[in-house]
Design an enzyme around this catalytic site. Structure first.
Site, mmCIF file in Angstrom:
data_model
loop_
_atom_site.group_PDB
_atom_site.id
_atom_site.type_symbol
_atom_site.label_atom_id
_atom_site.label_comp_id
_atom_site.label_asym_id
_atom_site.label_seq_id
_atom_site.Cartn_x
_atom_site.Cartn_y
_atom_site.Cartn_z
ATOM 1 C CD GLU A 22 -2.847 -1.362 2.262
ATOM 2 O OE1 GLU A 22 -2.774 -0.531 3.188
ATOM 3 O OE2 GLU A 22 -3.648 -2.303 2.255
ATOM 4 N NE ARG A 47 -9.857 -5.541 0.954
ATOM 5 C CZ ARG A 47 -10.513 -6.654 1.292
ATOM 6 N NH1 ARG A 47 -11.752 -6.831 0.882
ATOM 7 N NH2 ARG A 47 -9.964 -7.568 2.065
ATOM 8 C CE LYS A 98 -10.526 -3.304 3.811
ATOM 9 N NZ LYS A 98 -9.775 -4.419 4.448
#
Length: 431
Positions: free
Chosen positions: A208, A369, A340
């Site tokens: 990420e 995600r 999500k």
């Protein structure tokens, strides 16, 4: 304004996500020639109760992670039903797919197939009406720019190091606007890189975009972030706060929490006390998945101890699912839900979860995600529902930055009508 715009084609293809795994992209074409395109994300640490992400399982192709079955489901079963429907009737579109699937967890068609179609329909509708996606979904009152929950140190499943907790994040709740919040985070990110380098740590990044140094302990990650906040010229606990995502389901074994990197095994009560100590010592404003997804008793203990002063976010606990969220509200556990889209599989079910949370006084944090694409839907969604918080990674890696850049465009478009609520976005805790 038009009230019926016919869907004339629904088409899916297999593309790659940011972790080099296949995912689904869907195009929906309307009678006026307008097209909506949506790509679906994928998680690394997934909750046991998430809707099913359909994978092919053919080990000879993409290590079994192909999504051609999901693509085929879109191009045949789903397309056959949706062609001819009104793209403006999102509820009917999603309901039709849910009924076509016929399972509790989207196991037949795949949440990845259904979500791609659901979002592509919404985008096509917005495009046909000449509206921004956030305006189409949220209506005339869509105006709140979110506080970023920005992952800058990765551990757990998102990195190859000995840090047990999965994400260490910063939240610029003291910023006056979204663009200033983004600037502050960017400056802290650069300061953190310099701080880590000066201390001899690796500055490679995780899935990420956060750094993944081989730190000695979880607490050291917090300390080094606080150093970086100060180095960038900001005050921890005033300008910028700390948020954690321990992803505790990943370290929960036989009723206890295994902090392997620190050589400690803790009971739920001890784990709760561990967070209490951290929250007393450092300016921690939010903890996500502080307890495991089925440790309801542990969640209750944690909520009773610090739920009045720290945002406690249920991700694996709630999986964007109204049934699990309803149970949590009744039990009085957590005070926030992570949203999500691919955990539940359709836009309308996602909106239902956000609505239920807000009615109960829980905040909703819209999230990416770890396996992402260039799709920026969540940036529009967070503004559409006035959620006030977004979690979409570090200000690095283009699949993360794409969301921040879209929010900058939305902020510019809203101009004086836009609001950045900062600390007021945390209406679930005493600040």
């Amino acid at each position: 304004m038009k009230n019926y715009i016919e869907i004339v084609d629904v088409y899916a293809r297999q593309i790659l996500d940011s972790r080099c795994n296949p995912t689904v992209e869907v195009e929906v074409e309307l009678e006026d020639g307008t097209v909506g395109v949506a790509a679906v994300p994928s998680g690394a640490s997934t909750g046991a109760f998430e809707a099913v992400e359909l994978r092919d399982g053919d080990k000879s192709k993409y290590l079994g992670k192909g999504v051609l079955k999901a693509v085929d489901n879109v191009n045949t079963i789903i397309a056959d039903e949706l062609v001819g429907m009104n793209v403006l009737d999102q509820v009917a579109i999603d309901k039709t797919m849910i009924e076509l699937d016929g399972t509790d967890n989207k196991a037949k068609l795949g949440a990845n197939a259904m979500l791609g179609v659901s979002l592509a329909c919404a985008k096509a509708a917005a495009n046909s009406l000449g509206m921004s996606l956030y305006q189409y979904i949220g209506g005339v009152n869509a105006k709140v720019l979110p506080v970023p929950m920005m992952n800058i140190i990765n551990g757990g499943k998102h990195a190859d190091n000995n840090v047990d907790l999965q994400e260490f994040m910063i939240m610029p709740a003291g910023a006056p606007s979204f663009s200033e919040a983004l600037r502050m985070c960017s400056e802290v990110y650069h300061a953190l890189k310099s701080t880590l380098k000066s201390q001899g740590y690796d500055t490679g990044v995780g899935d990420e975009g956060g750094f993944a140094p081989n730190l000695k302990s979880n607490e050291e990650a917090i300390v080094v972030i606080i150093e970086a906040i100060k180095e960038a010229g900001y005050t921890p606990g005033k300008d910028i706060f700390i948020a954690l995502d321990p992803a505790s389901s990943e370290i929960f074994e036989d009723g206890k929490y295994n902090l392997a990197g620190e050589g400690r095994v803790l009971t739920p009560e001890e784990m709760a006390n561990y967070y209490v100590e951290l929250a007393e010592k450092y300016p921690i404003i939010s903890i996500e998945d502080g307890m495991a997804e089925e440790d309801w008793d542990g969640w209750k203990i944690l909520t009773e101890k610090i739920g009045n002063k720290v945002q406690l976010v249920g991700d694996d606990l709630f999986v964007t699912n109204t049934e699990r969220l309803s149970k949590g509200i009744k039990l009085g556990v957590a005070n926030s839900i992570l949203i999500k889209l691919n955990q539940i599989g359709t836009l309308t079910e996602t909106l239902n979860a956000i609505e239920m949370a807000e009615r109960a006084g829980y905040t909703a944090v819209v999230s990416h995600r770890s396996g992402e694409t260039e799709d920026t839907t969540i940036a529009d969604l967070v503004v559409a529902v006035n959620a006030g918080q977004i979690k979409t990674g570090a200000p690095a890696r283009s699949e993360r930055v794409a969301k921040y850049n879209q929010l900058l465009r939305i902020e510019e478009e809203l101009n004086d009508m836009g609001e950045y609520r900062g600390l007021k976005a945390f209406y679930n805790i005493n600040k």
